[in-house]
Design an enzyme around this catalytic site. Structure first.
Site, PDB file in Angstrom:
ATOM      1  N   CYS A 285     -59.255  -7.743  -6.084  1.00 46.29           N
ATOM      2  CA  CYS A 285     -59.864  -8.982  -5.797  1.00 46.29           C
ATOM      3  C   CYS A 285     -58.929 -10.200  -5.902  1.00 46.29           C
ATOM      4  O   CYS A 285     -58.767 -10.972  -4.906  1.00 46.29           O
ATOM      5  CB  CYS A 285     -61.044  -9.152  -6.819  1.00 46.29           C
ATOM      6  SG  CYS A 285     -60.491  -9.391  -8.477  1.00 46.29           S
ATOM      7  N   HIS A 333     -63.596 -10.974 -12.143  1.00 45.56           N
ATOM      8  CA  HIS A 333     -63.536 -10.830 -10.420  1.00 45.56           C
ATOM      9  C   HIS A 333     -63.438 -12.241  -9.709  1.00 45.56           C
ATOM     10  O   HIS A 333     -63.924 -13.201 -10.515  1.00 45.56           O
ATOM     11  CB  HIS A 333     -64.926 -10.294 -10.111  1.00 45.56           C
ATOM     12  CG  HIS A 333     -64.877  -9.879  -8.786  1.00 45.56           C
ATOM     13  ND1 HIS A 333     -64.240  -8.568  -8.212  1.00 45.56           N
ATOM     14  CD2 HIS A 333     -65.570 -10.363  -7.491  1.00 45.56           C
ATOM     15  CE1 HIS A 333     -64.518  -8.710  -7.047  1.00 45.56           C
ATOM     16  NE2 HIS A 333     -65.342  -9.780  -6.459  1.00 45.56           N
ATOM     17  N   HIS A 345     -64.488 -11.386  -0.452  1.00 37.28           N
ATOM     18  CA  HIS A 345     -64.010 -10.883  -1.601  1.00 37.28           C
ATOM     19  C   HIS A 345     -63.687  -9.548  -1.603  1.00 37.28           C
ATOM     20  O   HIS A 345     -64.193  -8.956  -0.600  1.00 37.28           O
ATOM     21  CB  HIS A 345     -64.631 -11.042  -2.813  1.00 37.28           C
ATOM     22  CG  HIS A 345     -66.190 -10.493  -2.789  1.00 37.28           C
ATOM     23  ND1 HIS A 345     -66.499  -9.760  -4.094  1.00 37.28           N
ATOM     24  CD2 HIS A 345     -67.081 -10.069  -1.937  1.00 37.28           C
ATOM     25  CE1 HIS A 345     -67.781  -9.176  -3.863  1.00 37.28           C
ATOM     26  NE2 HIS A 345     -68.015  -9.408  -2.421  1.00 37.28           N
TER      27      HIS A 345
END
Length: 370
Positions: A285, A333, A345
């Site tokens: 990520c 994240h 993402h």
């Protein structure tokens, strides 16, 4: 007299005894069966498996970001150590050159008899020669003093460089140890997730994938690949749905750099998530957001918990395309906001880079870097 007594017979006959024993054994076996059944772990439901796998993926992502941070520090320490080692090599060469110069001077003095220059000059009978030799001796003394000073400076610099190199090497080894620990943590979490999913029946796996697709906003199967920073996930990448909400209702980027970052991220749609990866064939990520903004000419740090401090914090109501959006309490994240409540993402192993709603995970904050 006692020897002639008849043994007292059991009030039950032989058949009755055998029957009673059989019933007793059956009763004990039944009790054991029920006792074992009472302590056996019930088979988890698909929802329970999904909840645990989701938790394992979240924990793996936390470990991944720690791995990324440790790797960044290890790389920095290794670069610094290599720089110090190269400088020490150059200093050693200069020291050897200075020592050779001193050796040549010492050899010349020995060949001249080792007499004091003033004594040698006093022995000459030619005044002009005397003056010439006096000037040469003074210059030779100056050169020797300079050479000795150079040796001393190089020795002092080498001692300092060796001390700094030892400190850098110790730091490097510490970062490498942390790197190994975090790698083991990531691999352990992903292995546990794979094991859980492997126990599902085909029907349960289908229900799991349907639930996962609903969460991710995509019909892509959620596998469990991703075992290293450069390897394959072990699953076939599936192109993300480019007609999802973010594409149907695009929002104009506020500036050229944000537009460039989003354009780069869109070009990565469908590429696999691999923990520790920074492209170009796979990303995690924070690797995706770092690469996206690098394409726009902006340098971001490597991890989620450092990227969140790389720009101006903005509230959820102030989000603009190009902003970094962060999730979970541990800031584990990150995605790239593209407008309309959507982001691009890299979700997790087995789930390719995709467009997804930002409300699919607990929102933790946002940062504007452009």
């Amino acid at each position: 007299m006692a020897a002639h007594r008849k043994s007292r017979r059991s009030p039950l006959g032989g058949q009755a005894v055998r029957t009673a024993a059989t019933l007793a054994l059956a009763s004990a076996a039944t009790a054991t069966l029920f006792e074992g059944s009472g302590h056996a772990d019930p088979r988890p439901t698909t929802a329970q498996v999904k909840a645990k796998v989701d938790r394992l993926y979240e924990e793996a992502e936390v470990a991944t970001e720690r791995y990324n941070g440790a790797k960044e520090k290890a790389d920095e320490a290794r670069t610094a150590f290599d720089r110090l080692r190269d400088e020490a090599a150059r200093r050693t060469q200069r020291l050897n050159t200075a020592r050779d110069g001193l050796g040549a001077m010492a050899t010349a003095q020995y060949r001249s008899g080792g007499l004091d220059p003033a004594v040698q000059l006093a022995l000459t009978s030619d005044p002009d020669e005397y003056l010439e030799r006096a000037a040469l001796a003074e210059k030779a003394g100056d050169r020797q003093a300079v050479a000795i000073g150079a040796v001393r400076r190089e020795l002092a610099a080498l001692r300092q460089l060796r001390g700094e190199s030892a400190e850098r090497l110790t730091a490097l080894r510490g970062h490498e140890d942390e790197l190994r620990r975090q790698k083991a943590a990531v691999v352990g979490k992903l292995t546990e997730a794979r094991t859980l999913l492997a126990r599902l029946t085909a029907e349960e796996r289908a229900r799991y994938e349907a639930a996962t697709a609903g969460r991710d906003g995509s019909g892509t199967s959620a596998g469990t690949g991703g075992s290293g920073s450069t390897g394959s996930t072990g699953t076939t990448p599936v192109r993300a749905d480019r007609s999802s909400g973010g594409d149907r209702a695009p929002v104009t980027a506020p500036n050229a750099r944000a537009a460039a970052a989003i354009a780069f991220a869109r070009a990565q749609l469908g590429k696999p998530y691999v923990w520790g990866a920074t492209g170009p064939s796979a990303y995690d990520c924070s690797g995706l957001t770092q690469a996206s903004w690098r394409a726009a000419g902006v340098s971001l740090p490597r991890t989620t918990y450092t990227q969140i401090n790389a720009g101006q914090r903005v509230s959820r109501s102030q989000l603009a395309p190009g902003d970094l959006v962060f999730f979970y309490s541990g800031i584990s994240h990150v995605g790239l906001y593209i407008g309309g409540g959507q982001m691009i993402h890299a979700p997790r192993p087995g789930a390719p880079i995709r467009i997804a709603p930002i409300d699919e995970m607990p929102f933790a904050g946002a940062t504007r870097v452009g």
